[in-house]
Design an enzyme around this catalytic site. Structure first.
Site, PDB file in Angstrom:
ATOM      1  N   SER A   1       0.795  -1.229   0.000  1.00  9.48           N
ATOM      2  CA  SER A   1       0.000   0.000   0.000  1.00  9.48           C
ATOM      3  C   SER A   1       0.823   1.273   0.000  1.00  9.48           C
ATOM      4  O   SER A   1       0.256   2.362  -0.146  1.00  9.48           O
ATOM      5  CB  SER A   1      -0.961   0.014   1.189  1.00  9.48           C
ATOM      6  OG  SER A   1      -2.035  -0.874   0.948  1.00  9.48           O
ATOM      7  N   THR A   2       2.128   1.177   0.131  1.00  8.15           N
ATOM      8  CA  THR A   2       2.952   2.353  -0.119  1.00  8.15           C
ATOM      9  C   THR A   2       2.707   2.847  -1.541  1.00  8.15           C
ATOM     10  O   THR A   2       2.916   4.025  -1.850  1.00  8.15           O
ATOM     11  CB  THR A   2       4.437   2.018   0.130  1.00  8.15           C
ATOM     12  OG1 THR A   2       4.578   1.593   1.499  1.00  8.15           O
ATOM     13  CG2 THR A   2       5.340   3.211  -0.086  1.00  8.15           C
TER      14      THR A   2
END
Length: 397
Positions: free
Chosen positions: A70-71
């Site tokens: 999710s970065t």
């Protein structure tokens, strides 16, 4: 265990950051990792070390890419904000202005802003989203356009773990005619010389690290025993965390495959180097890419005071608040250092990247051994961030 070899450089005064990075291998079990910090747009930390495969036969190199989960969302959100800055996208316009099919199931008035702030009620379609579906962009977007929201849009926030990327990415595609990954590459990463890909080219696959270990499925199963198979038909049936995980779960064993690396899943499958991420956030921290007004809007809180996240609530420590900007995690718990105005995003397993415009600083940590969650509270990240700001404080003093 064989001591990890750490390569790279730190500017004078940042030697403590190297020590913290080395400690992640000896004390916290890192297998392979990289760390980059820029100040004023210039790298002051650029380190890498360990191994890029499970068998520990391949060394982690300066150009190693790794799945950052999710970065990725920070890069995806930035694509939308570039369009806002250019006057091509209005955050308060209805999504349906750009994506007419989205108006189905009572969603005709949902604004773009709610897609970016996890308030659209579309954490998942109403039927399971499998790996096969996740690789089919048209299929997923068609399902989401037809989906009845899980709650009244705008009234609550709940982390759109996987669907965020399709929702924001489809708006970008409708405006530009380019996929999210293509737009990111042509408009942001290639001009900056940043090694960040969503939809990683085949010729880059040999440089991709293998993820080691798995997401903590056992903990999830223990937390939610006896959960029946989806679909679920109302949020009253089960916690939203269960709905999100059950309907959007992508088996972690697939993340090392060529199909996964080549696919565009913009909420969660960017492959990047730490220096690539830090370069992008460094441009933001130094006033590049978007105007000051757009930058301020990106990190303006979209959460109400004291508001919890309906999807993450069951997985987070009791009482934790979740503060969302427009596609970014806001720094209310200090995971991005002492500046409350710093903003960025973390990824499952432990990666984390952020911009601190007030200090003209950017930071990115990437790794291939699963550890903490998306919030930056992994002890590996905490130790590194603490060391970075200690060095910065000494330099300022």
């Amino acid at each position: 265990m064989e001591r990890a070899v750490v390569s790279g450089r730190c500017a004078p005064g940042f030697e403590g950051v190297r020590a913290a990075f080395e400690r992640n291998f000896s004390a916290h079990g890192d297998v392979g990792a990289s760390l980059a910090v820029t100040v004023g747009g210039e790298p002051v930390v650029d380190l890498w070390g360990g191994h890029s495969d499970r068998a520990m036969t391949r060394t982690w190199e300066h150009d190693t890419l790794v799945n950052v989960y999710s970065t990725s969302k920070g890069m995806t959100a930035l694509c939308a904000h570039l369009l806002v800055d250019r006057g091509e996208l209005d955050l308060d316009a209805a999504v349906a202005r750009y994506w007419p099919e989205f108006a189905q199931a009572g969603k005709g008035d949902v604004p773009v802003r709610w897609l970016l702030s996890h308030r659209a009620g579309l954490i998942a379609p109403r039927e399971p989203l499998t790996v096969r579906h996740a690789y089919d962009w048209e299929n997923v977007c068609g399902r989401l356009a037809a989906t009845r929201p899980w709650w009244e849009p705008g009234t609550a926030q709940a982390y759109h773990a996987v669907t965020f990327g399709y929702l924001v990415g489809e708006v970008v595609r409708r405006i530009t005619g380019q996929s999210l990954g293509t737009f990111l590459r042509s408009e942001i990463t290639e001009p900056l010389g940043a090694r960040v890909f969503i939809g990683t080219p085949v010729e880059e696959h040999a440089r991709c690290a293998e993820m080691v270990g798995q997401l903590d499925e056992a903990r999830i199963a223990e937390r939610f025993p006896g959960v029946p198979a989806p679909p679920f038909h109302s949020i009253a049936d089960h916690p939203l965390a269960v709905v999100m995980l059950a309907l959007t779960y992508i088996p972690t064993g697939d993340v090392n495959s060529a199909a996964y690396r080549s696919a565009e899943i913009p909420a969660g499958n960017a492959h990047a180097s730490a220096l690539g991420l830090a370069t992008v956030y460094g441009a933001l921290a130094c006033g590049q890419l978007v105007s000051p007004a757009t930058l301020e809007e990106m990190r303006r809180s979209q959460s109400r005071p004291g508001e919890r996240d309906l999807a993450l609530d069951a997985l987070a420590p009791a009482g934790r608040e979740h503060h969302w900007g427009l596609g970014y995690m806001l720094n209310h718990e200090g995971h991005a250092g002492p500046n409350p105005l710093a903003f960025g995003h973390g990824g499952a397993g432990g990666s984390y990247a952020f911009a601190d415009p007030e200090n003209r600083l950017s930071y990115a940590y990437t790794m291939n051994r699963y550890g903490g969650g998306t919030s930056g509270d992994d002890p590996r990240n905490r130790g590194l961030v603490t060391a970075v700001y200690a060095a910065l404080e000494r330099a300022d003093g």
